[in-house]
Write an enzyme that holds these catalytic residues in place. Structure first.
Site, PDB file in Angstrom:
ATOM      1  N   TYR A 157       6.238   7.121   7.049  1.00  0.00           N
ATOM      2  CA  TYR A 157       4.671   6.894   7.419  1.00  0.00           C
ATOM      3  C   TYR A 157       4.492   7.693   8.827  1.00  0.00           C
ATOM      4  O   TYR A 157       3.509   8.391   8.755  1.00  0.00           O
ATOM      5  CB  TYR A 157       4.688   5.427   7.565  1.00  0.00           C
ATOM      6  CG  TYR A 157       3.296   4.993   8.505  1.00  0.00           C
ATOM      7  CD1 TYR A 157       2.149   4.971   7.633  1.00  0.00           C
ATOM      8  CD2 TYR A 157       3.456   4.695   9.718  1.00  0.00           C
ATOM      9  CE1 TYR A 157       0.924   4.649   8.198  1.00  0.00           C
ATOM     10  CE2 TYR A 157       1.948   4.131  10.422  1.00  0.00           C
ATOM     11  CZ  TYR A 157       0.729   4.266   9.434  1.00  0.00           C
ATOM     12  OH  TYR A 157      -0.422   3.894  10.154  1.00  0.00           O
ATOM     13  N   LYS A 161       1.813  10.824   9.543  1.00  0.00           N
ATOM     14  CA  LYS A 161       0.562  10.787  10.329  1.00  0.00           C
ATOM     15  C   LYS A 161       0.790  11.626  11.249  1.00  0.00           C
ATOM     16  O   LYS A 161      -0.273  12.332  12.061  1.00  0.00           O
ATOM     17  CB  LYS A 161       0.861   9.271  11.249  1.00  0.00           C
ATOM     18  CG  LYS A 161       0.502   8.140  10.501  1.00  0.00           C
ATOM     19  CD  LYS A 161      -0.931   8.449   9.829  1.00  0.00           C
ATOM     20  CE  LYS A 161      -1.566   7.204   8.929  1.00  0.00           C
ATOM     21  NZ  LYS A 161      -2.846   7.347   8.399  1.00  0.00           N
TER      22      LYS A 161
END
Length: 268
Positions: A157, A161
């Site tokens: 994750y 990002k």
């Protein structure tokens, strides 16, 4: 210049069913801009479309598309058809797993990367081209403070990002000379249905330092002309989420872009 004149006639909102995506669509409708609403669940999209039509007299369209599928761009383009998209908002891209890397099947992480990285890059490539030709438009990429570093349970994750952060900075540098605004809005804790579900699952109370989805959407639209980064809850010249403020990162992007322009002859 009004939002409608700068970013109309249509907005494309990915992840529009709830939270910040829903608020973006509502606030744009209040300014007279209809949205093409994309998410996986049909019922919330239909409800949002009906609310916007009743409250603002703006007719949106919607489609259920899973952004983790490889054909997401093709399906989005088909829904948009010949409508002119002046504003692209990539709001989808959370982490539904919340577990250690090896405790989740690889397929789940690949879906996350497809949604957060590949589909995001694909839709930006497709819709930024006409914006550059027109010399006007905007791209708003919803990000997370995880972009500034990894942690346990956040490897894929935070990596996705971090990609968005670097991608947005580069895209801003590419398109800013052509009149197209690019901003990655870096969120901290935000009061969304997804966050509330997470707190309930963990038996935790709502923290005090939480931004409302409405306030986040308003800030994103206000700061879109001032990319490439806005850290929610921090002034442009204030650090905190990362050692560098948004202003310092912007200055770095400008400086490096001058060097790359000389190397590659891009004319920036």
């Amino acid at each position: 210049m009004s939002l409608q004149k700068r970013y109309g006639p249509w907005a494309l909102v990915l992840g529009a069913s709830e939270g910040t995506g829903r608020e973006f669509a509502r606030q744009l409708a209040a300014e007279g801009i209809p949205s093409i609403l994309i998410a996986r669940r049909e019922a919330p999209l239909e409800q949002l479309k009906a609310e916007i039509a009743q409250e603002y007299g703006v007719a949106c369209i919607n489609a259920t598309i899973d952004l983790a599928h490889g054909d997401a761009l093709e399906r989005i383009v088909a829904v948009v058809d010949d409508r002119e998209v002046g504003l692209l908002i990539c709001n989808a891209g959370g982490d539904p797993n919340g577990k250690l890397f090896l405790d989740v099947p690889l397929s789940a992480w690949l879906d996350l990367i497809q949604r957060n990285v590949m589909t995001t890059m694909a839709v930006c490539h497709h819709f930024a081209g006409p914006m550059r030709t027109r010399g006007q438009g905007g791209i708003l990429l919803l990000n997370s403070g995880a972009c500034y570093g990894g942690a346990a349970t956040m490897g894929p994750y935070s990596g996705s990002k971090a990609f968005m952060l670097g991608f947005a900075e580069g895209l801003w540098a590419d398109l800013q000379p052509h009149g197209v605004d690019v901003l990655t809005l870096v969120l901290g804790r935000t009061d969304t249905p997804e966050f509330r579900r997470f707190l309930a699952e963990k038996g935790m109370d709502m923290p005090e330092d939480v931004w409302s989805a409405e306030a986040v959407a308003r800030l994103g639209l206000e700061r879109l002309p001032h990319g490439p980064i806005q850290n929610v809850g921090q002034a442009d010249d204030q650090s905190g989420m990362s050692p560098q403020s948004a202003a310092e990162r912007r200055a770095r992007v400008v400086a490096v872009s001058k060097v790359t322009a000389e190397l590659y002859g891009t004319g920036h």
